[in-house]
Write a protein that holds these residues in place. Structure first.
Motif, mmCIF file in Angstrom:
data_model
loop_
_atom_site.group_PDB
_atom_site.id
_atom_site.type_symbol
_atom_site.label_atom_id
_atom_site.label_comp_id
_atom_site.label_asym_id
_atom_site.label_seq_id
_atom_site.Cartn_x
_atom_site.Cartn_y
_atom_site.Cartn_z
ATOM 1 N N ALA A 212 -38.694 -31.284 25.586
ATOM 2 C CA ALA A 212 -38.705 -31.358 24.392
ATOM 3 C C ALA A 212 -39.499 -30.002 23.854
ATOM 4 O O ALA A 212 -40.539 -30.086 24.237
ATOM 5 N N HIS A 213 -39.027 -29.417 22.724
ATOM 6 C CA HIS A 213 -39.977 -28.409 22.160
ATOM 7 C C HIS A 213 -39.062 -28.020 20.686
ATOM 8 O O HIS A 213 -38.256 -28.586 20.183
ATOM 9 N N ALA A 214 -39.769 -27.208 20.049
ATOM 10 C CA ALA A 214 -39.411 -26.594 18.742
ATOM 11 C C ALA A 214 -38.557 -25.300 19.210
ATOM 12 O O ALA A 214 -39.120 -24.539 19.885
ATOM 13 N N GLY A 215 -37.184 -25.036 18.741
ATOM 14 C CA GLY A 215 -36.514 -23.976 19.048
ATOM 15 C C GLY A 215 -35.128 -23.967 18.449
ATOM 16 O O GLY A 215 -34.965 -24.148 17.407
ATOM 17 N N HIS A 216 -34.292 -23.061 19.200
ATOM 18 C CA HIS A 216 -33.074 -22.754 18.568
ATOM 19 C C HIS A 216 -32.015 -23.785 18.231
ATOM 20 O O HIS A 216 -31.912 -24.643 19.125
ATOM 21 N N PRO A 217 -31.402 -24.010 16.994
ATOM 22 C CA PRO A 217 -30.569 -25.035 16.772
ATOM 23 C C PRO A 217 -29.201 -25.250 17.739
ATOM 24 O O PRO A 217 -28.621 -26.329 17.776
ATOM 25 N N TRP A 218 -29.004 -24.102 18.437
ATOM 26 C CA TRP A 218 -27.765 -24.257 19.310
ATOM 27 C C TRP A 218 -27.993 -24.535 20.752
ATOM 28 O O TRP A 218 -27.147 -24.762 21.500
ATOM 29 N N THR A 219 -29.504 -24.574 20.869
ATOM 30 C CA THR A 219 -29.857 -24.836 22.220
ATOM 31 C C THR A 219 -29.337 -26.145 23.040
ATOM 32 O O THR A 219 -28.858 -26.046 24.101
ATOM 33 N N TYR A 233 -12.966 -33.229 25.174
ATOM 34 C CA TYR A 233 -14.418 -33.479 25.052
ATOM 35 C C TYR A 233 -14.932 -32.430 24.321
ATOM 36 O O TYR A 233 -15.653 -32.709 23.382
ATOM 37 N N VAL A 234 -14.644 -31.232 24.387
ATOM 38 C CA VAL A 234 -15.280 -29.810 23.892
ATOM 39 C C VAL A 234 -14.811 -29.973 22.463
ATOM 40 O O VAL A 234 -15.832 -29.764 21.400
ATOM 41 N N ASP A 235 -13.649 -30.518 22.199
ATOM 42 C CA ASP A 235 -13.126 -30.664 20.534
ATOM 43 C C ASP A 235 -13.953 -31.709 19.922
ATOM 44 O O ASP A 235 -14.350 -31.463 18.786
ATOM 45 N N GLY A 236 -14.314 -32.857 20.679
ATOM 46 C CA GLY A 236 -14.843 -33.943 20.011
ATOM 47 C C GLY A 236 -16.393 -33.444 19.616
ATOM 48 O O GLY A 236 -16.859 -33.767 18.668
ATOM 49 N N VAL A 237 -17.139 -32.928 20.431
ATOM 50 C CA VAL A 237 -18.333 -32.442 20.387
ATOM 51 C C VAL A 237 -18.433 -31.342 19.224
ATOM 52 O O VAL A 237 -19.207 -31.332 18.346
ATOM 53 N N LEU A 238 -17.689 -30.354 19.358
ATOM 54 C CA LEU A 238 -17.893 -29.244 18.065
ATOM 55 C C LEU A 238 -17.470 -29.880 16.968
ATOM 56 O O LEU A 238 -17.945 -29.480 16.010
ATOM 57 N N THR A 239 -16.162 -30.792 16.983
ATOM 58 C CA THR A 239 -15.920 -31.425 15.356
ATOM 59 C C THR A 239 -17.226 -32.056 15.068
ATOM 60 O O THR A 239 -17.440 -31.947 13.776
ATOM 61 N N ALA A 240 -17.948 -32.948 15.667
ATOM 62 C CA ALA A 240 -19.066 -33.593 15.232
ATOM 63 C C ALA A 240 -20.095 -32.745 14.951
ATOM 64 O O ALA A 240 -20.602 -32.901 13.836
ATOM 65 N N TRP A 241 -20.350 -31.676 15.739
ATOM 66 C CA TRP A 241 -21.539 -30.963 15.694
ATOM 67 C C TRP A 241 -21.249 -30.214 14.277
ATOM 68 O O TRP A 241 -22.388 -30.210 13.162
ATOM 69 N N ARG A 245 -23.630 -29.929 10.747
ATOM 70 C CA ARG A 245 -24.502 -28.471 10.654
ATOM 71 C C ARG A 245 -23.837 -27.193 10.018
ATOM 72 O O ARG A 245 -24.256 -26.221 9.702
ATOM 73 N N GLY A 246 -22.389 -27.308 9.839
ATOM 74 C CA GLY A 246 -21.544 -26.514 9.457
ATOM 75 C C GLY A 246 -21.532 -25.381 10.521
ATOM 76 O O GLY A 246 -21.610 -25.492 11.738
ATOM 77 N N GLY A 247 -20.564 -24.503 10.064
ATOM 78 C CA GLY A 247 -20.207 -23.143 10.857
ATOM 79 C C GLY A 247 -18.613 -23.285 11.168
ATOM 80 O O GLY A 247 -18.039 -24.368 11.295
ATOM 81 N N GLU A 248 -18.159 -22.037 11.745
ATOM 82 C CA GLU A 248 -16.892 -21.988 12.333
ATOM 83 C C GLU A 248 -17.071 -22.329 13.830
ATOM 84 O O GLU A 248 -17.927 -21.872 14.470
ATOM 85 N N ARG A 249 -15.978 -23.102 14.200
ATOM 86 C CA ARG A 249 -16.227 -23.846 15.591
ATOM 87 C C ARG A 249 -16.280 -22.635 16.756
ATOM 88 O O ARG A 249 -17.043 -22.800 17.690
ATOM 89 N N ASP A 250 -15.449 -21.834 16.620
ATOM 90 C CA ASP A 250 -15.533 -20.645 17.854
ATOM 91 C C ASP A 250 -16.768 -19.910 17.908
ATOM 92 O O ASP A 250 -17.237 -19.721 18.763
ATOM 93 N N ALA A 251 -17.335 -19.591 16.648
ATOM 94 C CA ALA A 251 -18.549 -19.005 16.527
ATOM 95 C C ALA A 251 -19.783 -19.964 16.972
ATOM 96 O O ALA A 251 -20.562 -19.314 17.614
#
Length: 300
Positions: A212-219, A233-241, A245-251
């Motif tokens: 654990a550390h302080a770092g980038h929100p996408w890590t 699975y990827v769809d579920g992860v990205l939908t929840a995230w 936290r917002g943002g466009e899924r592909d980006a």
């Protein structure tokens, strides 16, 4: 001595061989040993204890029952004894659902694991850095860029392969620079380090906080989706995230792959030492060869 029963059984799933199942006060407990030469120093168990205290109530983590610093002079390891949490290892759940072709269950599981990554990405830190003490003071990461990291860690790769990877790194760095805040990063957030209720598919435990550390929100998102790429699975992860936290899924997915390059390079440098390092090296070579952060050399 300690409050836990000294008869310990190794826990499956890890590569360090330092985590064991024991007993404390008549209840099952998990014992993690820290060698005297742990790079974080003798206080490493207390740093992990502090990280668990930081997220308690926000994420499902075990209770700390005992903590002891390493004694390098005596050659005695440090230890952290935590409560045992119910649940099945997440990677085994993913394997079972994938084998069953249960896309809906994989999507639900992804939603729960993605919510963990999203929660971590929302825990702010002042700046990037490693934790240096039980108060979670922040040190400074080495002043080295991702390109220099590639050259340093993958010096054994052919020059043309490193150059090809460098062509991927430049746009990845530009993408990472679009997010300038820091957050709490688990840094080993993959299904193997998550416990899951096999019926509800909810996450019942987030384990192994030693990186654990302080770092980038996408890590953590990049780690979570490094090898588990089933579409549902990827769809579920990205939908929840993104709901957290917002943002466009592909980006966001592109950013997660970019953020994961740091860890992939480090793992690939250890090729031949464990299966995860070997798979990481194969994946990174595919990224370099194709110029595509989403390259997948392992088939369906």
């Amino acid at each position: 001595m300690s409050a836990f029963d000294a008869s310990l059984a190794p826990l499956a799933g890890g590569h360090s061989g330092r985590t064991f199942l024991g007993e404390a006060g008549g209840e099952r407990a998990v014992v993690r040993l820290y060698p005297p030469d742990d790079p974080r120093g003798a206080a490493a168990p207390e740093v992990d204890q502090a990280a668990l205290q930081l997220v308690r109530g926000l994420l499902p983590v075990p209770e700390v029952l005992e903590v002891r610093r390493a004694d390098p002079a005596a050659g005695r390891p440090g230890l952290l004894v935590t409560s045992w949490l119910p649940g099945e290892r997440g990677d085994l759940v993913v394997q079972r659902l994938t084998a069953a072709g249960d896309a809906e269950a994989l999507r639900r599981l992804g939603g729960h694991t993605g919510a963990v990554a999203g929660a971590l990405a929302g825990m702010p830190m002042l700046r990037p850095g490693h934790f240096t003490d039980p108060d979670l003071g922040l040190g400074r990461f080495p002043d080295i860029g991702l390109l220099e990291w590639v050259e340093a860690r993958l010096a054994h790769w052919p020059e043309e392969d490193r150059a090809a990877l460098g062509e991927v790194v430049w746009p990845a760095l530009e993408l990472l620079d679009t997010v300038r805040r820091s957050c709490l990063v688990h840094s080993d957030l993959n299904p193997k380090n998550l416990l899951v209720d096999p019926h509800t598919l909810e996450v019942t435990g987030v384990l192994d906080w030693e990186y654990a550390h302080a770092g980038h929100p996408w890590t953590d998102l990049g780690n979570l989706l490094r090898f588990d790429r089933q579409p549902a699975y990827v769809d579920g992860v990205l939908t929840a995230w993104t709901s957290l936290r917002g943002g466009e899924r592909d980006a966001v997915l592109e950013g997660a792959r970019a953020a994961d390059l740091w860890a992939l390079v480090d793992l690939a440098a250890r090729e031949g030492t464990n299966p995860v390092a070997d798979r990481s090296a194969t994946l990174l070579r595919a990224v370099a060869a194709t110029g595509d952060l989403h390259a997948w050399p392992f088939g369906t």
